[in-house]
Design an enzyme around this catalytic site. Structure first.
Site, PDB file in Angstrom:
ATOM      1  N   HIS A  36       0.831  -1.205   0.000  1.00 23.95           N
ATOM      2  CA  HIS A  36       0.000   0.000   0.000  1.00 23.95           C
ATOM      3  C   HIS A  36       0.865   1.255   0.000  1.00 23.95           C
ATOM      4  O   HIS A  36       0.567   2.226  -0.699  1.00 23.95           O
ATOM      5  CB  HIS A  36      -0.916   0.012   1.234  1.00 23.95           C
ATOM      6  N   ASP A 136      -5.863   5.876   3.146  1.00 29.89           N
ATOM      7  CA  ASP A 136      -5.852   4.568   2.502  1.00 29.89           C
ATOM      8  C   ASP A 136      -7.225   3.906   2.602  1.00 29.89           C
ATOM      9  O   ASP A 136      -8.012   4.183   3.524  1.00 29.89           O
ATOM     10  CB  ASP A 136      -4.804   3.684   3.185  1.00 29.89           C
TER      11      ASP A 136
END
Length: 497
Positions: A36, A136
């Site tokens: 990520h 995120d």
């Protein structure tokens, strides 16, 4: 003389205007996993390189007792435009179950996030006013903090647009009466707006199908419906049906999306990866498009029974290969897989395998994946179908043999093979369970078929991937769709100040 004066005067005025330009600060909160972090921070770098009015502050959360992201964060070019703040590390309460780890960690970090952002707002004159949060896809609870500071929140979605559409659609189903994971398991397939074909139930992520993870999924996918927009690491030329579904389908059209990918870091420094120079030197000696690369991501690993089948498939196929083979972490443990000592490899693989294949291949540990995929000798990629890996493979024009393991990888593999025709199948329904067990052992014959198919130099899949590779390189340039979406996003952010 007067012309020169007027020219100087115009230039001087322009300089003053540039100095007076309004700035805007964007706070990024990435998920603390390398897969990520890399794409999120590549997006941060792209944002500030496209518009020098933007300032990005990244608030780094760390999992307790892990350091897998440190090397990447340390390599970032810190400047006035990009600022990193490491939030204090937090110990989780003992016996926190796997489904709750992230929510417990994020809730504990909220006070630190608020304090860090408050400190930034006190320096507004120097760095520009706070304009937006970018959080995120797994950190959507931080949208609450953005609301406290009265700024919009955008989600950074590290998978594809079709996958995003699936999450939202299934969450909507779960919100209805008497519909849950049990009902899903009684179906064979599911019509999803972001997919052109019906999706087989066995291609859905485990967290949609497992009753134990149902509350996690509802919380996670519900969070995806809360932002002011979603930035996606994909591009319209790749996922045209999925992108259009967000403009045409009534359940999706209210949520603005910005597909601004592919966001990659092909030049990530690999000096600290043991043996990386040896791998590249070996590849330099191989014919073009002749080597198959087997790699299953930062968390991919297999048990001995499956490793034996992979080894037999490689040897029976007779192809040149690089195999990144990792040692599983202890069951239920958080750390990522590790590399095998050589002695362990010798006993783990079929007797004599390393000697018999020494001339045509290498069994290695952690590898510089992008650097290997970029090499002219690589002809095919046996992959777990993590989204970053798919984007890298397309960018470098290497077809994938799909072998998903967990998370959303099954749906990525289905999209790649069945929707986009950019990959071949090894085992689309293979699944590693949350406790580390797998649902079956893929046979050597099946793996060998996939290896031979992905290396087919005249196959339609290779041709499709080469064409999409060209599009992936053009989309971020002026005139490309990702370039345009990024312009729209920057306009949106700047309009907040």
């Amino acid at each position: 003389m007067s012309k020169n004066n007027s020219k100087y005067s115009t230039s001087h005025t322009h300089t003053e205007e540039v100095l007076k330009m309004k700035k805007a600060r964007v706070v990024f909160i990435p998920f603390p996993a390398i897969s990520h972090l890399v794409s999120t921070l590549e997006f941060a770098k792209l944002l500030i390189s496209r518009d020098n009015r933007l300032r990005v502050t990244v608030l780094v959360i760390k999992f307790p007792n892990t350091s897998e992201a440190d090397v990447y964060i340390d390599s970032l070019p810190i400047s006035d435009s990009l600022h990193i703040i490491n939030l204090p590390e937090i110990s989780l309460p003992p016996n926190t179950d796997r489904a709750s780890v992230m929510s417990v960690l994020l809730e504990a970090q909220k006070p630190h996030v608020k304090q860090a952002v408050f400190n930034l707002t006190a320096q507004e004159e120097q760095h520009g006013p706070l304009a937006a949060f970018v959080v995120d896809m797994l950190c959507t609870t931080m949208i609450d903090v953005a609301k406290e500071f009265s700024v919009p929140a955008l989600i950074f979605f590290t998978s594809g647009v079709a996958s995003l559409g699936l999450m939202l659609h299934v969450h909507t189903l779960f919100e209805g009466d008497n519909f849950d994971s049990t009902q899903l398991l009684h179906k064979n397939e599911l019509a999803v707006p972001s997919f052109a074909n019906s999706v087989p139930i066995n291609s859905l992520p485990s967290f949609m199908l497992d009753k134990e993870w149902e509350s996690f999924f509802k919380r996670y996918a519900g969070g995806l419906k809360k932002p002011n927009g979603i930035i996606v690491n994909s591009f319209e030329e790749l996922e045209s049906h999925a992108v259009q579904s967000f403009f045409s389908h009534p359940d999706l059209a209210a949520l603005p999306i910005y597909p601004v990918g592919p966001l990659l870091n092909p030049d990530l420094k690999t000096d600290k990866i043991v043996g990386s120079h040896d791998i590249i030197r070996w590849l330099d000696d191989q014919p073009p498009s002749s080597v198959v690369f087997l790699c299953f991501g930062s968390r991919g690993s297999f048990y001995e029974d499956q490793i034996q089948e992979i080894a037999h498939a490689i040897e029976n196929s007779g192809v040149r290969f690089i195999w990144s083979l990792r040692k599983p972490s202890p069951k239920g443990a958080m750390p990522a897989p590790s590399d095998y000592p050589l002695l362990d490899l010798v006993s783990l693989l079929p007797e004599g395998f390393l000697d018999r294949t020494a001339e045509i291949g290498k069994v290695v540990g952690w590898t510089p994946q992008a650097q290997i995929l970029a090499h002219h000798a690589i002809g095919g990629f046996v992959s777990h179908c993590g989204w970053n890996s798919i984007l890298e493979s397309i960018y470098f024009g290497v077809p994938i043999a799909a072998w998903p393991l967990f998370a959303e990888q099954q749906i990525n593999a289905f999209e790649l093979v069945c929707e986009l025709k950019l990959g071949v199948e090894i085992a689309l329904d293979y699944r590693v369970k949350f406790n580390g067990d797998h649902n079956y052992v893929v046979t050597a014959e099946k793996i060998e078929r996939g290896i031979k198919s992905v290396l087919d130099k005249n196959g339609a899949v290779r041709k499709n991937v080469k064409e999409m590779s060209k599009k992936s390189k053009k989309t971020l340039l002026e005139g490309g769709s990702s370039y345009s979406y990024l312009s729209n996003l920057i306009d949106y952010i700047m309009n907040q100040v």
